[in-house]
Design a protein around this motif. Structure first.
Motif, PDB file in Angstrom:
ATOM      1  N   TRP A   9     -17.145 -57.979  10.762  1.00  0.00           N
ATOM      2  CA  TRP A   9     -17.923 -58.127   9.540  1.00  0.00           C
ATOM      3  C   TRP A   9     -17.805 -59.539   8.990  1.00  0.00           C
ATOM      4  O   TRP A   9     -16.807 -60.217   9.183  1.00  0.00           O
ATOM      5  CB  TRP A   9     -17.392 -57.200   8.435  1.00  0.00           C
ATOM      6  CG  TRP A   9     -17.498 -55.755   8.692  1.00  0.00           C
ATOM      7  CD1 TRP A   9     -18.572 -54.941   8.455  1.00  0.00           C
ATOM      8  CD2 TRP A   9     -16.473 -54.901   9.201  1.00  0.00           C
ATOM      9  NE1 TRP A   9     -18.266 -53.649   8.785  1.00  0.00           N
ATOM     10  CE2 TRP A   9     -16.981 -53.596   9.261  1.00  0.00           C
ATOM     11  CE3 TRP A   9     -15.164 -55.121   9.629  1.00  0.00           C
ATOM     12  CZ2 TRP A   9     -16.239 -52.519   9.704  1.00  0.00           C
ATOM     13  CZ3 TRP A   9     -14.423 -54.046  10.088  1.00  0.00           C
ATOM     14  CH2 TRP A   9     -14.964 -52.759  10.115  1.00  0.00           C
ATOM     15  N   LYS A  10     -18.833 -59.921   8.242  1.00  0.00           N
ATOM     16  CA  LYS A  10     -18.789 -61.115   7.398  1.00  0.00           C
ATOM     17  C   LYS A  10     -18.674 -60.613   5.963  1.00  0.00           C
ATOM     18  O   LYS A  10     -19.428 -59.736   5.546  1.00  0.00           O
ATOM     19  CB  LYS A  10     -20.036 -61.966   7.564  1.00  0.00           C
ATOM     20  CG  LYS A  10     -20.076 -62.661   8.915  1.00  0.00           C
ATOM     21  CD  LYS A  10     -21.112 -63.742   8.948  1.00  0.00           C
ATOM     22  CE  LYS A  10     -21.046 -64.420  10.315  1.00  0.00           C
ATOM     23  NZ  LYS A  10     -21.587 -65.745  10.289  1.00  0.00           N
ATOM     24  N   ARG A  19     -12.046 -62.608  -1.285  1.00  0.00           N
ATOM     25  CA  ARG A  19     -12.181 -62.389   0.166  1.00  0.00           C
ATOM     26  C   ARG A  19     -10.891 -61.811   0.735  1.00  0.00           C
ATOM     27  O   ARG A  19     -10.922 -60.869   1.524  1.00  0.00           O
ATOM     28  CB  ARG A  19     -12.556 -63.684   0.871  1.00  0.00           C
ATOM     29  CG  ARG A  19     -13.946 -64.172   0.542  1.00  0.00           C
ATOM     30  CD  ARG A  19     -14.188 -65.574   1.062  1.00  0.00           C
ATOM     31  NE  ARG A  19     -14.259 -65.594   2.507  1.00  0.00           N
ATOM     32  CZ  ARG A  19     -15.324 -65.216   3.216  1.00  0.00           C
ATOM     33  NH1 ARG A  19     -16.402 -64.795   2.597  1.00  0.00           N
ATOM     34  NH2 ARG A  19     -15.314 -65.267   4.519  1.00  0.00           N
ATOM     35  N   TRP A  56     -16.613 -64.850  12.229  1.00  0.00           N
ATOM     36  CA  TRP A  56     -16.717 -63.670  11.381  1.00  0.00           C
ATOM     37  C   TRP A  56     -15.377 -63.487  10.688  1.00  0.00           C
ATOM     38  O   TRP A  56     -14.364 -64.055  11.101  1.00  0.00           O
ATOM     39  CB  TRP A  56     -17.130 -62.476  12.226  1.00  0.00           C
ATOM     40  CG  TRP A  56     -18.570 -62.576  12.669  1.00  0.00           C
ATOM     41  CD1 TRP A  56     -19.123 -63.589  13.404  1.00  0.00           C
ATOM     42  CD2 TRP A  56     -19.614 -61.682  12.382  1.00  0.00           C
ATOM     43  NE1 TRP A  56     -20.468 -63.355  13.595  1.00  0.00           N
ATOM     44  CE2 TRP A  56     -20.792 -62.174  12.976  1.00  0.00           C
ATOM     45  CE3 TRP A  56     -19.678 -60.483  11.692  1.00  0.00           C
ATOM     46  CZ2 TRP A  56     -22.010 -61.535  12.896  1.00  0.00           C
ATOM     47  CZ3 TRP A  56     -20.895 -59.828  11.624  1.00  0.00           C
ATOM     48  CH2 TRP A  56     -22.051 -60.358  12.208  1.00  0.00           C
ATOM     49  N   ASP A  57     -15.344 -62.690   9.633  1.00  0.00           N
ATOM     50  CA  ASP A  57     -14.169 -62.624   8.769  1.00  0.00           C
ATOM     51  C   ASP A  57     -13.142 -61.555   9.149  1.00  0.00           C
ATOM     52  O   ASP A  57     -11.950 -61.762   8.968  1.00  0.00           O
ATOM     53  CB  ASP A  57     -14.610 -62.387   7.327  1.00  0.00           C
ATOM     54  CG  ASP A  57     -15.461 -63.530   6.817  1.00  0.00           C
ATOM     55  OD1 ASP A  57     -14.998 -64.690   6.879  1.00  0.00           O
ATOM     56  OD2 ASP A  57     -16.601 -63.273   6.380  1.00  0.00           O
ATOM     57  N   GLU A  92     -22.775 -58.764   6.752  1.00  0.00           N
ATOM     58  CA  GLU A  92     -23.218 -58.541   8.124  1.00  0.00           C
ATOM     59  C   GLU A  92     -22.201 -57.709   8.874  1.00  0.00           C
ATOM     60  O   GLU A  92     -21.000 -57.771   8.577  1.00  0.00           O
ATOM     61  CB  GLU A  92     -23.441 -59.850   8.863  1.00  0.00           C
ATOM     62  CG  GLU A  92     -24.574 -60.691   8.308  1.00  0.00           C
ATOM     63  CD  GLU A  92     -24.773 -61.950   9.105  1.00  0.00           C
ATOM     64  OE1 GLU A  92     -25.190 -61.842  10.275  1.00  0.00           O
ATOM     65  OE2 GLU A  92     -24.485 -63.028   8.577  1.00  0.00           O
TER      66      GLU A  92
END
Length: 100
Positions: A9-10, A19, A56-57, A92
């Protein structure tokens, strides 16, 4: 046949503190599914720590008994609760599943 299920995921939040909190919340909620969802053998969640501007995170890595277990996992009520937690925190999502 064991199935590996990966999701990445982002995150939606732009500030670092939010975040980090969102990533931790997603990890905690997803990892709590182990032992709850039948057929879910293992699950781990990792936050990206390098090159945040390009990568991506968060990534979910999971192992399930078979394709039927993956299908059951996706509609399991506890998993669906986690999905509702994750959705507003990400922009995303991408996934990949394969048999090993």
């Amino acid at each position: 046949m064991t199935v590996r299920h990966f999701v990445t995921w982002k995150l939606a939040a732009e500030d670092a503190a939010t975040r980090a909190a969102d990533a931790e919340g997603i990890r905690t909620n997803l990892e709590a599914l182990v032992g709850v969802v039948p057929g879910l053998r293992a699950l781990s969640v990792h936050a990206n720590t390098l090159y945040p501007e390009n990568n991506w995170d968060i990534i979910l890595e999971s192992e399930l008994d078979d394709a039927e277990a993956l299908a059951a996992y996706q509609v399991h009520p506890e998993h669906l609760k986690v999905v509702e937690y994750v959705k507003p925190r990400v922009t995303e999502r991408a996934s990949i599943d394969f048999a090993v």
